[in-house]
Design a protein around this motif. Sequence first.
Motif, PDB file in Angstrom:
ATOM      1  N   CYS A  69      -5.729   0.486  -2.596  1.00 32.67           N
ATOM      2  CA  CYS A  69      -4.934   0.039  -1.361  1.00 32.67           C
ATOM      3  C   CYS A  69      -6.003  -1.178  -0.769  1.00 32.67           C
ATOM      4  O   CYS A  69      -5.532  -2.136  -0.252  1.00 32.67           O
ATOM      5  CB  CYS A  69      -4.483   0.907  -0.430  1.00 32.67           C
ATOM      6  N   ALA A  70      -7.121  -0.585  -0.716  1.00 33.45           N
ATOM      7  CA  ALA A  70      -8.089  -1.444   0.283  1.00 33.45           C
ATOM      8  C   ALA A  70      -8.239  -2.720  -0.856  1.00 33.45           C
ATOM      9  O   ALA A  70      -8.227  -3.957  -0.175  1.00 33.45           O
ATOM     10  CB  ALA A  70      -9.355  -0.801   0.200  1.00 33.45           C
ATOM     11  N   SER A  84       1.048  -1.150   0.005  1.00 35.90           N
ATOM     12  CA  SER A  84       0.069  -0.071  -0.231  1.00 35.90           C
ATOM     13  C   SER A  84       0.794   1.294  -0.132  1.00 35.90           C
ATOM     14  O   SER A  84       0.463   2.154  -0.718  1.00 35.90           O
ATOM     15  CB  SER A  84      -0.950  -0.039   1.049  1.00 35.90           C
ATOM     16  N   ALA A  85       1.807   1.349   0.653  1.00 34.23           N
ATOM     17  CA  ALA A  85       2.790   2.279   0.600  1.00 34.23           C
ATOM     18  C   ALA A  85       3.475   2.478  -0.704  1.00 34.23           C
ATOM     19  O   ALA A  85       3.518   3.556  -1.176  1.00 34.23           O
ATOM     20  CB  ALA A  85       4.044   2.206   1.636  1.00 34.23           C
ATOM     21  N   PHE A  86       3.867   1.566  -1.587  1.00 36.57           N
ATOM     22  CA  PHE A  86       4.302   1.684  -2.719  1.00 36.57           C
ATOM     23  C   PHE A  86       3.269   1.974  -3.638  1.00 36.57           C
ATOM     24  O   PHE A  86       3.477   2.924  -4.591  1.00 36.57           O
ATOM     25  CB  PHE A  86       4.879   0.280  -3.251  1.00 36.57           C
ATOM     26  N   ILE A  87       1.964   1.484  -3.540  1.00 31.75           N
ATOM     27  CA  ILE A  87       0.787   2.228  -4.405  1.00 31.75           C
ATOM     28  C   ILE A  87       0.591   3.531  -4.115  1.00 31.75           C
ATOM     29  O   ILE A  87       0.329   4.302  -5.321  1.00 31.75           O
ATOM     30  CB  ILE A  87      -0.250   1.397  -3.965  1.00 31.75           C
ATOM     31  N   CYS A  88       0.804   4.160  -2.939  1.00 34.55           N
ATOM     32  CA  CYS A  88       0.696   5.490  -2.731  1.00 34.55           C
ATOM     33  C   CYS A  88       1.638   6.389  -3.393  1.00 34.55           C
ATOM     34  O   CYS A  88       1.241   7.467  -3.926  1.00 34.55           O
ATOM     35  CB  CYS A  88       0.369   5.748  -1.119  1.00 34.55           C
ATOM     36  N   LEU A  89       2.954   5.877  -3.170  1.00 34.70           N
ATOM     37  CA  LEU A  89       4.078   6.645  -3.734  1.00 34.70           C
ATOM     38  C   LEU A  89       3.717   6.634  -5.191  1.00 34.70           C
ATOM     39  O   LEU A  89       4.157   7.694  -5.852  1.00 34.70           O
ATOM     40  CB  LEU A  89       5.383   5.835  -3.359  1.00 34.70           C
ATOM     41  N   GLY A  90       3.238   5.372  -5.835  1.00 40.35           N
ATOM     42  CA  GLY A  90       3.320   5.597  -7.266  1.00 40.35           C
ATOM     43  C   GLY A  90       2.247   6.399  -7.755  1.00 40.35           C
ATOM     44  O   GLY A  90       2.309   7.005  -8.847  1.00 40.35           O
ATOM     45  N   TRP A  91       1.116   6.425  -7.007  1.00 38.69           N
ATOM     46  CA  TRP A  91       0.038   7.489  -7.349  1.00 38.69           C
ATOM     47  C   TRP A  91       0.501   8.551  -7.178  1.00 38.69           C
ATOM     48  O   TRP A  91       0.162   9.564  -8.228  1.00 38.69           O
ATOM     49  CB  TRP A  91      -1.085   7.062  -6.249  1.00 38.69           C
ATOM     50  N   LEU A  92       1.210   9.113  -6.433  1.00 37.11           N
ATOM     51  CA  LEU A  92       1.788  10.504  -6.198  1.00 37.11           C
ATOM     52  C   LEU A  92       2.615  10.761  -7.427  1.00 37.11           C
ATOM     53  O   LEU A  92       2.486  11.800  -7.983  1.00 37.11           O
ATOM     54  CB  LEU A  92       2.310  10.588  -4.857  1.00 37.11           C
ATOM     55  N   TRP A  93       3.445   9.880  -7.783  1.00 35.28           N
ATOM     56  CA  TRP A  93       4.279  10.023  -8.882  1.00 35.28           C
ATOM     57  C   TRP A  93       3.599  10.225 -10.258  1.00 35.28           C
ATOM     58  O   TRP A  93       3.843  10.901 -10.955  1.00 35.28           O
ATOM     59  CB  TRP A  93       5.425   8.911  -8.885  1.00 35.28           C
ATOM     60  N   TRP A 144      -7.290   9.595  -2.163  1.00 37.29           N
ATOM     61  CA  TRP A 144      -8.692   8.785  -1.760  1.00 37.29           C
ATOM     62  C   TRP A 144      -8.582   7.731  -2.913  1.00 37.29           C
ATOM     63  O   TRP A 144      -9.125   6.515  -2.397  1.00 37.29           O
ATOM     64  CB  TRP A 144      -9.609   9.921  -1.644  1.00 37.29           C
ATOM     65  N   TYR A 145      -8.454   7.909  -4.045  1.00 35.98           N
ATOM     66  CA  TYR A 145      -8.548   6.907  -4.935  1.00 35.98           C
ATOM     67  C   TYR A 145      -7.525   6.059  -4.804  1.00 35.98           C
ATOM     68  O   TYR A 145      -7.701   4.734  -4.994  1.00 35.98           O
ATOM     69  CB  TYR A 145      -8.483   7.574  -6.499  1.00 35.98           C
ATOM     70  N   ALA A 146      -6.488   6.383  -4.563  1.00 32.96           N
ATOM     71  CA  ALA A 146      -5.333   5.362  -3.992  1.00 32.96           C
ATOM     72  C   ALA A 146      -5.580   4.428  -2.830  1.00 32.96           C
ATOM     73  O   ALA A 146      -5.464   3.417  -2.751  1.00 32.96           O
ATOM     74  CB  ALA A 146      -4.027   5.994  -3.805  1.00 32.96           C
TER      75      ALA A 146
END
Length: 94
Positions: free
Chosen positions: A83-84, A61-70, A77-79
């Motif tokens: 993650c869920a 989930s941390a990597f998903i959020c970082l990738g989302w930001l990039w 909230w979509y990320a």
Amino acid sequence: MIDLSWMAWTWPTAIFFVAIFALIALMGVWEYVVPGGAPRVGVLRFETTRGDRLFVSLLGSAFICLGWLWATDLSLWYALIVCALFFVLVFRLV
């Protein structure tokens, strides 16, 4: 009201860490109520326990959020939804 400005925290950051601590506590309660989360082999082909799957979920989930930001300017909230879904898939398949 708690003043978190001394550490430059925001409320979403505080909620994030409280959620992680709550997940760990819930895993402890789950193990106490239903002991013996025996290791199993999933799609990654190695044995994982409930705690291992929680760790993989949080790390992923941390990597998903970082990738989302990039990759996008869309709200995180979509990320969180992604993650869920990732969390559910890890606990079902790994």
